[in-house]
Each structure stands twice: as C-alpha cells, then as structure tokens.
Design an enzyme around this catalytic site. Sequence first.
Site, PDB file in Angstrom:
ATOM      1  N   CYS A   1      62.741  69.630  72.970  1.00 50.07           N
ATOM      2  CA  CYS A   1      63.112  70.442  71.655  1.00 50.07           C
ATOM      3  C   CYS A   1      62.211  71.785  71.859  1.00 50.07           C
ATOM      4  CB  CYS A   1      62.579  69.528  70.740  1.00 50.07           C
ATOM      5  SG  CYS A   1      63.621  68.101  70.593  1.00 50.07           S
TER       6      CYS A   1
ATOM      7  N   PRO B   1      60.880  78.064  69.941  1.00 47.88           N
ATOM      8  CA  PRO B   1      60.983  79.007  70.595  1.00 47.88           C
ATOM      9  C   PRO B   1      59.987  79.181  72.104  1.00 47.88           C
ATOM     10  CG  PRO B   1      59.477  79.683  68.636  1.00 47.88           C
ATOM     11  CD  PRO B   1      60.099  78.204  68.875  1.00 47.88           C
TER      12      PRO B   1
ATOM     13  N   ASP C   1      58.775  67.540  71.252  1.00 44.14           N
ATOM     14  CA  ASP C   1      58.320  68.022  69.998  1.00 44.14           C
ATOM     15  C   ASP C   1      59.238  68.157  68.802  1.00 44.14           C
ATOM     16  OD1 ASP C   1      56.144  69.380  68.386  1.00 44.14           O
ATOM     17  OD2 ASP C   1      57.044  71.179  69.032  1.00 44.14           O
TER      18      ASP C   1
ATOM     19  N   CYS D   1      55.637  67.924  63.300  1.00 46.75           N
ATOM     20  CA  CYS D   1      54.612  68.634  62.117  1.00 46.75           C
ATOM     21  C   CYS D   1      54.722  68.236  60.812  1.00 46.75           C
ATOM     22  CB  CYS D   1      54.658  70.236  62.171  1.00 46.75           C
ATOM     23  SG  CYS D   1      56.392  70.837  61.918  1.00 46.75           S
TER      24      CYS D   1
HETATM   25  C1  SAM Z   1      59.787  71.796  66.083  1.00 41.39           C
HETATM   26  S1  SAM Z   1      60.721  73.134  66.766  1.00 41.39           S
HETATM   27  C2  SAM Z   1      60.205  72.951  68.556  1.00 41.39           C
HETATM   28  C3  SAM Z   1      59.181  73.768  68.479  1.00 41.39           C
HETATM   29  C4  SAM Z   1      58.738  74.097  69.924  1.00 41.39           C
HETATM   30  N1  SAM Z   1      58.358  73.020  70.803  1.00 41.39           N
HETATM   31  C5  SAM Z   1      57.687  75.183  70.149  1.00 41.39           C
HETATM   32  O1  SAM Z   1      56.314  74.685  70.329  1.00 41.39           O
HETATM   33  O2  SAM Z   1      57.666  76.300  69.970  1.00 41.39           O
HETATM   34  C6  SAM Z   1      62.140  71.593  67.045  1.00 41.39           C
HETATM   35  C7  SAM Z   1      63.181  72.500  67.928  1.00 41.39           C
HETATM   36  O3  SAM Z   1      64.208  71.329  68.191  1.00 41.39           O
HETATM   37  C8  SAM Z   1      65.524  72.084  68.309  1.00 41.39           C
HETATM   38  N2  SAM Z   1      66.484  70.643  68.302  1.00 41.39           N
HETATM   39  C9  SAM Z   1      67.002  70.421  67.298  1.00 41.39           C
HETATM   40  N3  SAM Z   1      67.654  69.041  67.611  1.00 41.39           N
HETATM   41  C10 SAM Z   1      68.014  69.281  69.024  1.00 41.39           C
HETATM   42  C11 SAM Z   1      68.526  68.465  69.735  1.00 41.39           C
HETATM   43  N4  SAM Z   1      69.397  67.449  69.617  1.00 41.39           N
HETATM   44  N5  SAM Z   1      68.200  68.458  71.206  1.00 41.39           N
HETATM   45  C12 SAM Z   1      67.276  69.614  71.511  1.00 41.39           C
HETATM   46  N6  SAM Z   1      66.677  70.446  70.630  1.00 41.39           N
HETATM   47  C13 SAM Z   1      66.811  69.987  69.427  1.00 41.39           C
HETATM   48  C14 SAM Z   1      65.683  72.841  67.051  1.00 41.39           C
HETATM   49  O4  SAM Z   1      66.565  74.062  67.407  1.00 41.39           O
HETATM   50  C15 SAM Z   1      64.098  73.403  67.118  1.00 41.39           C
HETATM   51  O5  SAM Z   1      63.994  74.588  67.850  1.00 41.39           O
END
Ligand code: SAM
Length: 422
Positions: free
Chosen positions: A241, A244, A307, A361
């Site tokens: 995940c 950005p 994450d 978080c």
């Molecule tokens: C907490 S944020 C990630 C922040 C990133 N790891 C960083 O440190 O910049 C969670 C992310 O998970 C993505 N997300 C949600 N469901 C998902 C899925 N089924 N598979 C992959 N990504 C997913 C969201 O679009 C979001 O960008």
Amino acid sequence: MIRRDAYLLLREFEKKHYIPQKSFEYFNEIYSNEDMALLKNLVWGTIRNLVKIDWYLKKLIKNYKSITPASKWMLRLGAYQLLSDFKPYVAVNETVKIAKNRKVRGFINATLKTLLSKMNDFEEPVWVKFSTPKWLYDYLNDHFPKNYTLSFMEKSYSVNPLTLRINSLKTSIDDLIKNLNDYNTIKTQHSPFGIIVENPKSPIEITELYKNGYFYIQHESSQIIPLILDPIPGEDVLDMCAAPGGKTTEIAQIMENKGKIIALDIDIDRLELIEKNAKRMGIDIIKTKLFSGVDYNEGKYDKILIDAPCSSLGTISIHPEVMHRVSKKDFSNYADIQKQLLENAINNLIKLNGEIVYSTCTISREENTENMKYISSKYTNIQFEKIDLEKYGIKYYYDGFGYYFYPDNSLIPFYVAKLRLL
Ligand SMILES: C[S@@+](CC[C@H](N)C(=O)[O-])C[C@H]1O[C@@H](n2cnc3c(N)ncnc32)[C@H](O)[C@@H]1O
C-alpha cells in the site's frame, strides 16, 4: 474579510468533513503570508476545538441542536477565538460582521458576550480540555493504560511540527541543515534521517533543495517504519500500500538504490506521486503497479511492508478533521481489508524466513491487536518478532504482538508489528 472566508471554508468542511487543498490555494493567491496564517489558524483552530466549543455552546443555548447551520458556524468560529488567545473585542466584532441579517447579528453578539462572561465558571472534563470526542475518550479508556489515553489526547490537541526526511542518496543530515539556512531547523529525536522545521515562514516545497529531491516531507513515526523493515541492498521488496511513496522512497534509500521494489496501490493519482517522488529523489529501483494488495500474486519477496489503509486516528495532530470523520463502525471495515492484505502476503508473497512489517497510523484494537491475534491463531508458521524500539528511544505500549508508539513532540501515535514466515 478573513473571518468571512474562514466561515466559508468551515461551511465547506461541514459538507464532507474535509477541505480540499484547492480551496486554500485559492486564498493563497489573494492573501499575504500573514493573513493566510490567520485564515488557517481560524479554520483549523475551530475544527481542532470543535468538541470543546460545542460543549460550551450547549451550556449556554438550550436548543443548540435546532439553530441554523449558518448561525452555528458563526458562533463556533467566534467561540474558538474567545476560548483561545484572540483579543475578545476584535473576535466578537469581526465575527458578528459575517452575518448579513440584523437579528442573527444580535443573536451572535449576545451569545458570544455571554460566553465571554461565563466561560470561566465551568469546569471542563478531561475530554473537553483536549477537545476529544467523548466516544473516542471512552474507547481509549476501555482499551489502553490511563497514561496512554492522556498522551494520545494531549498529542491530538497539539499541532505536529513540519518534519522532513533527508534523502541519504543525495545529502547528509548536517549538510541539509546547513543548506536550509533560511529556516529554523533541528534534528529529530528518534529518526536518524529526520529534521524538524520550526515555524516556516514560507512553504518548504518551493525550495530548490526540495525540487531536486534532497528531502521528503514526512512525519517522524512514518520514518521509523522502513528502519524496522530493515531492507538490505539487493533484496526483493514489496510495498503493498505504497502511495504516495513516503516509505517506498525511504526503503530505496536504505537499500542504497540497489535491488528491486514493487510498489502497489489502487489509487492511480496517488500511484503517479510515487513515480514523481522517486524521480525527484534520483531513485530507479521502484516499479509501481496499479493493483490491489489483496489480489496481487506475482513473485516472492524477502521483505514486505503493509502500511495499511486505516482509520488514521493517530494523525489528528496533522489532520484534525479526522476525528470528526471517523466513527467506531469504521474500525471493523478497515480490519476486514487489513486481514485480506495480511493473508495474501502470508499465503502467496513472502519467501520462507522472509519478514512482513505491518503498520497503521491508528489506535483501534480491531485494526491492530485483534488482527494480529487472528493471524497468530490461524497461522502456526508465523512468528511475531521483537522490535527494538529502545534503539530509537521510542516509548511504547506492547500488546503481545506489536507496538503502539506513545506520541511525543514529533512522534504521532502509530502501530507496528513484525511477522516472520517459518
Ligand atoms: C496509509 S496509506 C499508505 C502511505 C504510504 N505507505 C506512504 O508511506 O507514503 C494507505 C494506502 O493504501 C492504499 N490502498 C487502499 N486499499 C488498497 C489495496 N487493496 N491495495 C493496495 N493499496 C491499497 C490507499 O490508496 C493508500 O494510498
């Protein structure tokens, strides 16, 4: 008129519990830096203090629920200023001017003056003192030690400082501090890559150092997670995940830009940001894929970072709107998707003896401890690893599987666990 514009932004917040960046950008064009700072203070201060404000206004107005949204938001904006350190005379007069109707003006004026004369007569309960929603206070009390609840509320009521992570592929922490000489900077306490920028007078993103990828804007708790993943140059890493790309680009710098990182996300706009950030920072080992981590089934990895998308309650000191957007029923929805991500990583993607770092978080037990319990009872081939948080000077609450960070000046509440496939 700044207060009127603050009021308009608050009405926008009322619709979705969210204010698009675009709205602030519009005012950026027309206001000086100083006026813009006041506008942001009025908007975010009101949102941060909403629980407290409503508690006071309900004491003064019998049918608080039934007053019109327009009057309510003018009152809230005025009450915020009176409950903070604004000059009361200016606060009342300037707020009253927002109302066009004379009757409404009279009502706002009278109510704010009553608040001013009576506000010291009331004794605030602790959840009001820190403007924490009552349900969240009760939830924390039911599940955490008293001093964790208190430190969570104190942190959430404060403003997290602007924090950078140096790009160690391009600079050292001492050199970057030297080169950011227009800003007041200090090293962070826990992350070896972190710099706090105190009260920046202008946006740090406009500097050449930012544009040339010498740093990434990232709060300190996030900076710790790739260090716990501990990737080695040359390894195969999956960031499930990733957008950005804050942690993805940090993983790449720890790997000295050697090896392979697959970065997944389901949001195409955010996925593009990973590409942009990697390019800016001179990283070429990241391959992005628009794919759900639940279904992805290509390759085997030495290290996997999950994450996870989560209820984000740890980020209130950065995004105060979160506490008004999230409710208890969100916890189980997030927990479902988090379990699916974890199970796909365990069943299909991690190499034997490989390690998965799971982070959120947020502080909900459903999204953290309960998920770990579920994995621990279902998978006998998964071992939960100890994480040496003392190494980073981080205080934590351990649930038998993973670690809830105690927040401090620059750490926000975070959860992390490390799983090994045996
Ligand atoms: C907490 S944020 C990630 C922040 C990133 N790891 C960083 O440190 O910049 C969670 C992310 O998970 C993505 N997300 C949600 N469901 C998902 C899925 N089924 N598979 C992959 N990504 C997913 C969201 O679009 C979001 O960008």
